[in-house]
Design a protein around this motif. Structure first.
Motif: not given
Ligand code: SF4
Lengths: 431, 188
Positions: B19-23, B90-93
């Protein structure tokens, strides 16, 4: 060679006599589940990789539940559901549960159980971290990302590292003021959010086998909060009775060998535990309710795959009956079946729905709703500096919406007691 | 995979969850539409609490306001990086923001798999805690052949754990490329 239940199931799925922790194996997948957030990108990757003529390995084994962002005006979110609908139409998928139809179910992990996709001894992958919930049925289940899911969609296979197992044994008789939520929050405090990373969490003991399926699902649901690959409880009569009502599928029950090897073992006496919370901003930030009682709240939330089941509402109703909530309290039945049952099941002769309504709760339609914040118009979403107590499973910063909000995780009993007083309250004050 | 890369460090603490990586509110954007998918870069690591964003002092956004890519291309993090949801976003972002190496003390399983199988990130584990030794903005070099991190400002060297079983998948560029190379699936 002695094996744990998880090793036995993975060996069977890999077509091997035995497997050992740390070994990478290719598994044959029994069910692949996806939803509206991860389904569309999964389908896109699958098409990109297998070409326009891509074939699904087995349509009957693909299950799709739109559940995350359903009742919203957000156009991007609605587009995701449309993508799934078109995909289901194009491939004539038997197991698509569309929004706006009688088939719509609600939260995927609960729907998997209700629709009898959870079958002991099988292997289920899902594009959702809480896929570990299905482990309550004595099966291996875990979450994967879109690429892995797209690979399964085309091949029916996926690699996995055989996990070491950790065993959690709960002895004693669960007191009426505790629920499975208190047990799992207690474990999280002990082992922290990475205490089970890449491992299987096996739950055992008389207190666990005395739990109904819904409560067992609360335990396995939160295995991922400890980083666990999976959570598992061997099937027994309770499991079989649940299945008998819903399916005629055959299954195989596995159990750990008495001399199976574990990474670690933990034993608890449930009679000694207390109502427990996870304080902001992590599910492992454990405390007992007594230590935080009196904390002023602005919102209460009873819902999600963790805490939005019939059992949870029954617990809440026991406290909410003949009481009024002091702060806005949102009730989100995890599935449409549960929403319907709320009208039928009673406590002291009154339907649960009536009890919840009379207490002043807002009852929302079944979906993930504010459990993961969601679009701005999501019901129950945390705004500004909300202080929320919730039956959900995660309280990382911003999880329920606003980054400034504070979320306490607790059992439905604790949330109901707190809703009545407007401050965090120990359910023993009511029971 | 290149033999070496260099770039700037972005340092984070423990338990950086998805959620911190991509809300979650940003998960609705298309990942296949070139233009729309840039939003994932724009919001990468956008929910990390201010004081923990860019250690040791914090207050440094990973991606500057209004930009889609980051000035930092090597993330140095603590334990349990990527815990939380299964979102491959997440890793994508992080990858979309222009960063494709993370060095953490440990990873959450699903994030680690997604990083490798999607071919988004090289998820190295460090041999010793690094997020107290390296500062955001430090110029770094990674030597993939020797599994070594070098701080170019003072030439300190830090050992990284070999990538092990997943190296062939990383080298192939992801699970599908790996499966094609090994003949598991047909080329389209
Ligand atoms: S209810 Fe919450 S935890 Fe469960 S699947 Fe939905 S978003 Fe995830």
């Amino acid at each position: 060679m002695p094996m744990t239940i998880t090793e036995k199931i993975l060996a069977k799925s890999a077509g091997k006599k035995s497997v050992t922790p740390g070994e990478n194996v290719w598994l044959n997948v029994d069910v692949l589940m996806t939803h509206d957030v991860c389904g569309p990108p999964t389908v896109q990757i699958w098409k990109r990789e297998f070409g326009e003529k891509a074939e699904i390995w087995d349509k009957n084994k693909l299950v799709i539940f739109p559940d995350h962002y359903i009742f919203t005006k957000n156009t991007h979110a609605n587009r995701n559901v449309s993508i799934l609908r078109e995909f289901a139409d194009q491939y004539n998928l038997p197991n698509y549960y569309d929004v706006g139809t009688d088939r719509y179910k609600g939260v995927c992990h609960i729907a998997l159980a209700e629709e009898a996709y959870n079958i002991p001894g099988t292997v289920l992958f899902g594009t959702d971290s809480h896929t570990c919930t299905s482990g309550a049925f004595g099966m291996f289940s875990t979450g994967v990302g879109n690429t892995d899911a797209a690979f399964i969609l085309g091949t029916g296979k996926i690699w996995e590292k055989v996990p070491e197992s950790m065993k959690f044994t709960f002895n004693g008789k669960l007191p009426p003021y505790l629920t499975a939520k208190d047990l799992i929050l207690h474990i999280l405090g002990d082992i922290t959010t990475d205490g089970a990373t890449y491992r299987a969490m096996e739950f055992d003991g008389e207190a666990v086998y005395a739990l109904p399926m819904e409560e067992r699902m609360t335990l396995t649901n939160m295995a991922i909060e400890a980083g666990g690959m999976s959570g598992i409880i061997a099937a027994d009569e309770v499991t079989e009775a649940f299945l008998k009502q819903r399916t005629t599928k055959s299954y195989e029950i596995f159990r750990s060998d008495a001399d199976a090897k574990y990474f670690s073992t933990y034993t608890y006496n449930v009679e000694k535990l207390e109502p427990t919370v996870a304080k902001p901003h992590s599910p492992d930030n454990r405390d007992i309710v007594r230590n935080v009682q009196g904390t002023k709240l602005t919102k209460c939330y009873i819902g999600s795959c963790t805490g939005g089941k019939m059992f949870d509402f029954m617990q809440a109703a026991k406290i909410l009956i003949n009481n009024k909530v002091k702060v806005p309290t949102f009730v989100v039945p995890a599935s449409t079946d549960i929403a319907a049952q709320l009208e039928v099941e009673t406590y002291k002769g009154i339907s649960l729905k009536q009890i919840l309504q009379d207490a002043g709760c807002v009852i929302a339609q079944s979906s993930c709703a504010a459990c993961l914040g969601g679009p701005a118009d999501t019901i129950g979403r945390a705004v500004d500096k909300d202080v929320v107590i919730s039956t959900t499973n995660r309280n990382f910063p911003g999880r329920m919406g606003s980054k400034q909000s504070e979320v306490y995780l607790a059992s439905p009993l604790t949330v109901a007691a707190s809703a009545v007083t407007g401050v965090i309250t120990d359910p023993r004050d009511f029971i | 995979m290149d033999k070496k890369i260099s770039g700037f460090a972005y340092v984070l603490g423990n338990n950086i969850d998805t959620d911190q990586i991509i809300p979650a509110e940003h998960l609705v954007y298309s990942m296949s539409d070139e233009e729309e998918s840039k939003k994932y870069g724009q919001f990468a690591l956008s929910s990390v609490p201010k004081k923990e964003a860019g250690l040791p002092h914090g207050g440094i956004p990973f991606v500057d306001e209004g930009k889609n890519t980051s000035l930092y291309n090597i993330i140095i993090a603590g334990a349990n990086f990527g815990c939380g949801s299964s979102r491959e976003h997440a890793p994508y972002a992080i990858n979309k923001a222009g960063c494709n190496v993370v060095i953490a003390e440990s990873y959450a399983r699903i994030f680690y798999r997604n990083a490798v199988d999607g071919g988004f990130l090289v998820p190295y584990e460090c041999e010793q805690k690094l997020n107290d030794k390296i500062h955001t903005g430090d110029k770094l070099e990674i030597d993939f052949e020797r599994n070594l991190l070098i701080d170019l400002s003072d030439h300190r060297e830090f050992k990284l754990k070999p990538l092990g079983d997943v190296l062939p998948i990383i080298e192939a560029g992801g699970l599908f490329e790996y499966a094609r190379k090994t003949g598991m699936i047909k080329t389209v």
